[in-house]
Design an enzyme around this catalytic site. Structure first.
Site, PDB file in Angstrom:
ATOM      1  N   CYS A 123       0.767  -1.178  -0.042  1.00 22.54           N
ATOM      2  CA  CYS A 123       0.048   0.004   0.138  1.00 22.54           C
ATOM      3  C   CYS A 123       0.910   1.002   0.024  1.00 22.54           C
ATOM      4  O   CYS A 123       1.272   1.648  -1.017  1.00 22.54           O
ATOM      5  CB  CYS A 123      -0.844  -0.022   1.139  1.00 22.54           C
ATOM      6  SG  CYS A 123      -2.130   1.241   0.960  1.00 22.54           S
ATOM      7  N   SER A 124       1.102   1.674   1.255  1.00 22.72           N
ATOM      8  CA  SER A 124       1.818   3.431   1.351  1.00 22.72           C
ATOM      9  C   SER A 124       2.437   3.403   2.541  1.00 22.72           C
ATOM     10  O   SER A 124       2.676   4.554   2.864  1.00 22.72           O
ATOM     11  CB  SER A 124       0.568   4.469   1.195  1.00 22.72           C
ATOM     12  OG  SER A 124      -0.380   4.076   1.960  1.00 22.72           O
ATOM     13  N   CYS A 125       2.738   2.518   3.283  1.00 23.50           N
ATOM     14  CA  CYS A 125       3.474   2.606   4.561  1.00 23.50           C
ATOM     15  C   CYS A 125       4.550   3.368   4.450  1.00 23.50           C
ATOM     16  O   CYS A 125       5.529   3.100   3.381  1.00 23.50           O
ATOM     17  CB  CYS A 125       3.576   1.099   5.411  1.00 23.50           C
ATOM     18  SG  CYS A 125       1.852   0.841   5.961  1.00 23.50           S
TER      19      CYS A 125
END
Lengths: 221, 103
Positions: A123-125
């Site tokens: 995702c986008s961590c």
């Protein structure tokens, strides 16, 4: 709600200035449903307007300049650097930064032999507590897909051509574990102050897709 | 086969688009709502993730980043009975009416 039209420019930083937030045109169905949930949750007292405002301000509180201060400190203070590598949470707290309680942070060090680059394939961590929100490209499918199989080619797109002698380590973040790259201190910076050093530390160099700037302000490849 | 979110290593020739879009107000609000709900312990990061990862593949790929967040937010809040789909539908119509009369 203090306003029903969302013209809350005041809460948006100067770097985000743009003409007229468009509300009533070109909003996707999803956008409308978000705004509906926002209004409903406040009406029902599930959350308060102040809590939403606080969260919104928190989101904009940190910028890559914060991460750059941490890196510059590590460059000038070997003991701090060791603490940063051993226990990043405690070390950045010394500088006044609190990490989100549910995500651990590891600082990974670039050397003349090893170069790290950070991705979140799921995702986008991202270490937002030190860098602010991630750039769009960090969340893009192309970056998430390619970085783990062809990191050198990804870095080349950012202008970094790494020697084959340098080992590349890709670190994949998760909701529980985030990474910040400690770039290698550029050559020729012995006379610089901590503050001047921080100016050389770019956001992208802390993600690892580039190196920091040279003292002349040019990207180091 | 990995889920649609689990994208590491999927082959693509796509270049990385390094331009940043300007955040719109609804995107800030969506992010901030999740933050406020986290503060109230009504939603956590893992629930947000589950809601995002449950989005059907085609929709996931067609949605923008905060559209996925928004969808997850609705999934989790309706699951918990904090809001209902009908309430949100009604509120959307109300907002549309308000914007219409203001423009």
């Amino acid at each position: 709600m203090s306003e029903d039209h969302g013209h809350d420019h005041a809460e948006i930083g100067p770097e985000d200035e743009h003409p007229g937030l468009q509300w009533d045109v070109s909003l996707s169905e999803r956008a409308k449903r978000s705004l509906a949930m926002h209004e409903l949750l406040i009406e029902k007292g599930v959350v308060t307007n102040e809590e939403v405002e606080t969260a919104s301000n928190n989101l904009r509180r940190r910028t890559p300049a914060d991460g750059a201060k941490v890196v510059a400190k590590a460059w000038v203070d070997p003991e701090f650097k060791q603490r940063l590598l051993d226990d990043a949470r405690a070390a950045v707290y010394e500088l006044g930064y609190s990490l989100a309680h549910d995500a651990e942070l590891s600082v990974v060090e670039n050397t003349e032999d090893v170069h790290h680059v950070v991705v979140c394939t799921l995702c986008s961590c991202y270490p937002s507590s030190l860098l602010g929100p991630p750039p769009d490209w960090y969340k893009s499918f192309a970056y998430r897909q390619r970085t783990v199989i062809e990191p050198r080619s990804v870095m080349r797109e950012f202008g970094l051509e790494l020697s084959q002698d340098i080992q590349v380590r890709v670190v994949d973040s998760s909701a529980d574990q985030r990474y910040l790259v400690l770039p290698e201190r550029p050559a020729g910076t012995d006379g610089l102050t901590e503050e001047q050093l921080a100016d050389l530390v770019t956001r992208d160099s802390m993600i690892g897709v580039t190196n920091p700037l040279s003292p002349e302000g040019a990207p180091i490849s | 086969m990995p889920g649609v979110h689990d994208r590491g290593g999927w082959p693509t020739d796509e270049m990385i688009d390094r331009s940043d879009h300007i955040w719109t107000d609804w995107e800030y609000k969506t992010h901030a709502l999740v933050g406020a709900l986290r503060f109230r312990e009504l939603m956590n990061t893992d629930e947000l993730r589950r809601g995002i990862e449950a989005i059907p593949s085609e929709d996931y790929e067609a949605s923008s980043y905060y559209e996925r967040w928004s969808r997850s937010l609705e999934t989790i809040l309706t699951e918990k009975g904090v809001l209902s789909t009908e309430e949100i539908d009604t509120k959307v119509k109300e907002l549309e009416g308000r914007w219409e009369s203001d423009s």
